[in-house]
Motif scaffolding. Structure first.
Motif, short mmCIF file in Angstrom:
data_model
loop_
_atom_site.label_atom_id
_atom_site.label_comp_id
_atom_site.label_asym_id
_atom_site.label_seq_id
_atom_site.Cartn_x
_atom_site.Cartn_y
_atom_site.Cartn_z
N TYR A 182 0.77 -1.24 0.00
CA TYR A 182 0.00 0.00 0.00
C TYR A 182 0.80 1.30 0.00
O TYR A 182 0.22 2.35 -0.27
N ILE A 223 -8.31 2.26 0.24
CA ILE A 223 -6.85 2.35 0.10
C ILE A 223 -6.28 3.39 1.06
O ILE A 223 -5.24 3.18 1.68
N LYS A 261 -3.49 2.67 3.87
CA LYS A 261 -2.24 3.43 3.95
C LYS A 261 -2.04 3.96 5.37
O LYS A 261 -0.93 3.94 5.90
#
Length: 157
Positions: free
Chosen positions: A102, A113, A117
């Motif tokens: 990621y 996402i 992260k």
């Protein structure tokens, strides 16, 4: 006088308790961040990816260890630092797996996402926190092992 007041008021106990409280909070954070993906897979009747299961298991072990290590007499076990280093290595593995997946991804409006992260950086904090705990516990153990009494030097304290 309160129960265990002499033991719990020491600076080292407060230092280690603070570190373990922080590791508890961050471990629960990781369980929540990765648990979302596991719950999504469960609802879609898909298999749970082993990477996410591993992250939640490491988070659970860290949270349980943090709770146990806040009990004063457990901090006095001779090789507590070994378990701390094992947890550090497990966090290195979790960080490595998810950082590879990621770190270089562009979220472009995808909240999943973006969440992952953020989870990678929480993994890094956990990894560094367990490194500090392990090194501190090792230093504490080396400093306090087989010390002798101050005045006669006969009794092992």
């Amino acid at each position: 006088m309160a129960f265990g007041a002499g033991l719990t008021s020491s600076k080292s106990y407060l230092f280690f308790s603070t570190l373990h409280f922080l590791s508890f909070v961050f471990a629960l954070t990781v369980c929540g961040l990765y648990g979302v993906e596991l719950d999504r897979a469960r609802k879609a009747d898909k298999y749970a990816d082993s990477k996410w299961v591993f992250a939640v298991v490491v988070g659970g072990l860290s949270a349980l260890s943090s709770i146990l290590f806040c009990i004063p007499f457990i901090l006095r076990f001779a090789f507590k630092w070994v378990w701390d280093f094992i947890l550090f290595i497990l966090w290195v593995a979790v960080f490595g797996v998810f950082a590879d997946m990621y770190i270089h991804e562009k979220p472009e409006g995808n909240n999943d996402i973006r969440r992952m992260k953020h989870a990678v950086w929480v993994d890094l904090v956990n990894m560094l926190l367990w490194l500090v705990i392990a090194v501190s516990a090792l230093a504490y153990w080396f400093k306090h092992r087989e010390t002798r009494s101050r005045f006669t030097s006969r009794a092992i304290v």
